[in-house]
Design a protein around this motif. Structure first.
Motif, PDB file in Angstrom:
ATOM      1  N   THR A 266      93.443  40.406  21.552  1.00 55.56           N
ATOM      2  CA  THR A 266      94.121  40.665  20.281  1.00 55.56           C
ATOM      3  C   THR A 266      95.566  41.097  20.500  1.00 55.56           C
ATOM      4  O   THR A 266      96.491  40.614  19.825  1.00 55.56           O
ATOM      5  N   LEU A 267      95.783  42.007  21.460  1.00 55.71           N
ATOM      6  CA  LEU A 267      97.146  42.476  21.722  1.00 55.71           C
ATOM      7  C   LEU A 267      97.998  41.342  22.306  1.00 55.71           C
ATOM      8  O   LEU A 267      99.184  41.206  21.953  1.00 55.71           O
ATOM      9  N   TYR A 268      97.422  40.526  23.196  1.00 57.36           N
ATOM     10  CA  TYR A 268      98.148  39.376  23.751  1.00 57.36           C
ATOM     11  C   TYR A 268      98.627  38.464  22.621  1.00 57.36           C
ATOM     12  O   TYR A 268      99.805  38.065  22.592  1.00 57.36           O
TER      13      TYR A 268
ATOM     14  N   PHE B 185     102.528  38.125  22.265  1.00 54.27           N
ATOM     15  CA  PHE B 185     103.065  36.970  22.977  1.00 54.27           C
ATOM     16  C   PHE B 185     102.841  35.632  22.265  1.00 54.27           C
ATOM     17  O   PHE B 185     103.317  34.604  22.743  1.00 54.27           O
ATOM     18  N   VAL B 186     102.095  35.644  21.165  1.00 59.76           N
ATOM     19  CA  VAL B 186     101.902  34.427  20.375  1.00 59.76           C
ATOM     20  C   VAL B 186     102.585  34.576  19.009  1.00 59.76           C
ATOM     21  O   VAL B 186     103.370  33.720  18.591  1.00 59.76           O
ATOM     22  N   GLN B 187     102.291  35.708  18.341  1.00 59.46           N
ATOM     23  CA  GLN B 187     102.926  35.962  17.045  1.00 59.46           C
ATOM     24  C   GLN B 187     104.292  36.640  17.199  1.00 59.46           C
ATOM     25  O   GLN B 187     105.051  36.725  16.243  1.00 59.46           O
ATOM     26  N   PHE B 188     104.566  37.160  18.424  1.00 61.76           N
ATOM     27  CA  PHE B 188     105.842  37.805  18.758  1.00 61.76           C
ATOM     28  C   PHE B 188     106.091  39.066  17.939  1.00 61.76           C
ATOM     29  O   PHE B 188     107.230  39.404  17.602  1.00 61.76           O
TER      30      PHE B 188
ATOM     31  N   GLU C 180      95.922  35.903  32.868  1.00 61.89           N
ATOM     32  CA  GLU C 180      94.519  35.745  32.485  1.00 61.89           C
ATOM     33  C   GLU C 180      94.408  35.346  31.019  1.00 61.89           C
ATOM     34  O   GLU C 180      93.676  34.410  30.665  1.00 61.89           O
ATOM     35  N   GLN C 181      95.130  36.035  30.145  1.00 62.29           N
ATOM     36  CA  GLN C 181      95.076  35.714  28.725  1.00 62.29           C
ATOM     37  C   GLN C 181      95.710  34.357  28.430  1.00 62.29           C
ATOM     38  O   GLN C 181      95.202  33.600  27.593  1.00 62.29           O
ATOM     39  N   LEU C 182      96.785  34.044  29.134  1.00 61.24           N
ATOM     40  CA  LEU C 182      97.414  32.735  28.954  1.00 61.24           C
ATOM     41  C   LEU C 182      96.451  31.613  29.314  1.00 61.24           C
ATOM     42  O   LEU C 182      96.256  30.658  28.547  1.00 61.24           O
ATOM     43  N   PHE C 183      95.813  31.718  30.496  1.00 59.84           N
ATOM     44  CA  PHE C 183      94.924  30.657  30.965  1.00 59.84           C
ATOM     45  C   PHE C 183      93.678  30.507  30.093  1.00 59.84           C
ATOM     46  O   PHE C 183      93.075  29.432  30.056  1.00 59.84           O
ATOM     47  N   ASN C 184      93.301  31.560  29.394  1.00 56.26           N
ATOM     48  CA  ASN C 184      92.114  31.499  28.527  1.00 56.26           C
ATOM     49  C   ASN C 184      92.461  31.220  27.063  1.00 56.26           C
ATOM     50  O   ASN C 184      91.568  31.187  26.214  1.00 56.26           O
ATOM     51  N   SER C 185      93.737  30.980  26.791  1.00 58.62           N
ATOM     52  CA  SER C 185      94.151  30.720  25.409  1.00 58.62           C
ATOM     53  C   SER C 185      93.815  29.287  25.003  1.00 58.62           C
ATOM     54  O   SER C 185      93.767  28.375  25.831  1.00 58.62           O
TER      55      SER C 185
END
Length: 391
Positions: free
Chosen positions: A153-155, A159-162, A306-311
Motif C-alpha cells: 500500500t505504501l509503495y 511510487f505509483v500515485q506519487f 521487491e515491490q516493483l517486481f511484484n507490481s
C-alpha cells in the motif's frame, strides 16, 4: 493393510486456461491461477509429472485440476483429511517412474499397499492434531499477508500515485507538487526524478543446477526453488526443499537477499519475474535453484525492488520475455532493459525504514511456522503407521 484404491478414486486432471474467475486451478505445485468453472470438489491433488511429482494438496471447495496433476476423490468410507495426511506420509515422490521426466500414474497410486484405518470416526481423531497445526500455520500466513499488504500500500501511494510526503509532510501530487512529462514512460513523474534501464543498477547471481536425487523433503541445506514463490511473489515456507549434494559456500544467499523466479510452470506466467526477500529463518542463508536468481543493487534498495517486481505493471511487461512450452524460461535481458523510475535516495531510505520492522515481524511468524511444520512432520508418520495412537 489395504491399498489406496480402497479409500480413494483417482482421476486425471485436464488442461485449463486462467480467466477472471475465483475458482483455483491446481497443478502439482499448488494453485496455478484462477478460472470461472470447476471439475472437482472436496478432492486431493497429486502432482503427476516433473519436479512436483508426488506432491499432495487438498481442496474442500470447487476447483479445477490441471493435466499435470491427478485428482483423488474420497470414497464414502473415508475422511478426506485422513486421506490427505496418509498420502503425505507415503513420500509419493519415491514411487515415481522415469528418470528424465518423473511420472506418477493412476495405476501406481491404486496399487500402493499401506496400513489403513477404515473407521471414519477414528480417522478424524487420528488427524485432529495434524489439522489443528495446519490451521495455525494458515492463520499465521494470513497475518503475514496483511503485513505484506501494508508495504504494498505504501509503495503504491509513494511510487505509483506519487503521494509521498513533501517538505511540509503533505501528499506531493495531491498537494500540487510539480509533475513533468517523461518521454520514455510517456507519462508524468515528479520533477527531479529520473528514469533509466535497470541494467546500470543491478547485479545477478544465478542458482545452482541439481538432480532429482539431490533433493530431499526432510534433510540437507535449505533450497529455495520455484515452489517457494506464491502467485503474488510471497515466500512460501512449505515450498522449501533440502539439497543433499555438494555445493560451494559462495552459492548461498544470505537472509535479507532478494531472489527472483526466472522459470514458471503456470499457464499464464503468473510467477515469472516475481520476487521475495529471503527471511531470517535459515542458518547461514539458503541455496537457490537454477529456477531462481538473486539480485543486488547499491542504488535501489531491496524493499523497493521487491515491490516493483511484484507490481502488476512490471509483470505485464516481464512475462513477454519468457518463452517455452511446458516450462517458461525468462530472458534476463527483460529485467535489464526495464525502464525503472529512480526515486530520490532519501525517499527510498524512508521506505526501507518503514519496511524493515515488517520484514522482522514476518520472520518471527515464519520461524513459528517452521517449528510447527517440523512438529507436524514428526508426528505424521507415527500417527499414520500406528506408532502413536489416539483415544
Amino acid at each position: 493393510m489395504g491399498k489406496l484404491n480402497d479409500i480413494l478414486e483417482f482421476k486425471n486432471g485436464k488442461a485449463k486456461k486462467t480467466n477472471h474467475g475465483n475458482i483455483p486451478i491446481y497443478g502439482g505445485n499448488g494453485v496455478l491461477g484462477y478460472c470461472s468453472d470447476s471439475n472437482f470438489e472436496n478432492v486431493l491433488i497429486i502432482g503427476r509429472v516433473g519436479v512436483y511429482c508426488g506432491s499432495v494438496h487438498i481442496e474442500e471447495s470447487k476447483c479445477w485440476i490441471s493435466d499435470n496433476a491427478i485428482a483423488g476423490l474420497p470414497k464414502k468410507s473415508s475422511y478426506n483429511y485422513y486421506n490427505y495426511y496418509l498420502l503425505k506420509s507415503l513420500q509419493l515422490n519415491n514411487k515415481q517412474v522415469g528418470s528424465s521426466q518423473p511420472l506418477l500414474t493412476q495405476d501406481i497410486l491404486n496399487n500402493i499397499g499401506v496400513q489403513i484405518e477404515f473407521d471414519k470416526e477414528k480417522q478424524k481423531r487420528l488427524v485432529a492434531s495434524l489439522l489443528a497445526i495446519d490451521q495455525k500455520i494458515e492463520l499465521n500466513n494470513r497475518i503475514n499477508a496483511e503485513l505484506e499488504a501494508m508495504a504494498k500500500t505504501l509503495y503504491n501511494y509513494w511510487f505509483v500515485q506519487f503521494d509521498f510526503p513533501n517538505e511540509e509532510g503533505k501528499p506531493y501530487k495531491s498537494s500540487g507538487g510539480k509533475m513533468v512529462y517523461n518521454s520514455i514512460l510517456k507519462r508524468e513523474i515528479p520533477e527531479g526524478w529520473n528514469v533509466d534501464r535497470l541494467q546500470s543498477y543491478i547485479n545477478f547471481k544465478r542458482g545452482i543446477s541439481y538432480k532429482s536425487n539431490e533433493i530431499s523433503d526432510i534433510k540437507g541445506k535449505e533450497f529455495l526453488n520455484l515452489n517457494s514463490f506464491s502467485l503474488k511473489g510471497e515466500f512460501k515456507i512449505e515450498g522449501t526443499k533440502y539439497f543433499i549434494g555438494k555445493y560451494n559456500q559462495e552459492s548461498l544467499v544470505s537472509s535479507g537477499g532478494l531472489v527472483v523466479a526466472i522459470t514458471d510452470v503456470t499457464r499464464n506466467a503468473d510467477i515469472i519475474g516475481k520476487a521475495f526477500i529471503v527471511p531470517n529463518i535459515f542458518e547461514d542463508g539458503a541455496l537457490i535453484s537454477c529456477d531462481v536468481v538473486s539480485i543486488t543493487s547499491e542504488r535501489l534498495n531491496k524493499f523497493y525492488l521487491e515491490q516493483l517486481f511484484n507490481s502488476t505493471y512490471y509483470h505485464s511487461y516481464i512475462k513477454y520475455y519468457a518463452s517455452g512450452t511446458l516450462v517458461l524460461h525468462l530472458n534476463l535481458n527483460g529485467i535489464n532493459w526495464f525502464n525503472a523510475i529512480l526515486p530520490p535516495v532519501g525517499l527510498l531510505n524512508q521506505f526501507e525504514e518503514f519496511c524493515k520492522p515488517i520484514l522482522k515481524k514476518k520472520a518471527v511468524i515464519l520461524k513459528e511456522n517452521k517449528q510447527l511444520i517440523e512438529l507436524r512432520d514428526w508426528l505424521l508418520p507415527m500417527l499414520m503407521n500406528g506408532q502413536v495412537t489416539v483415544k
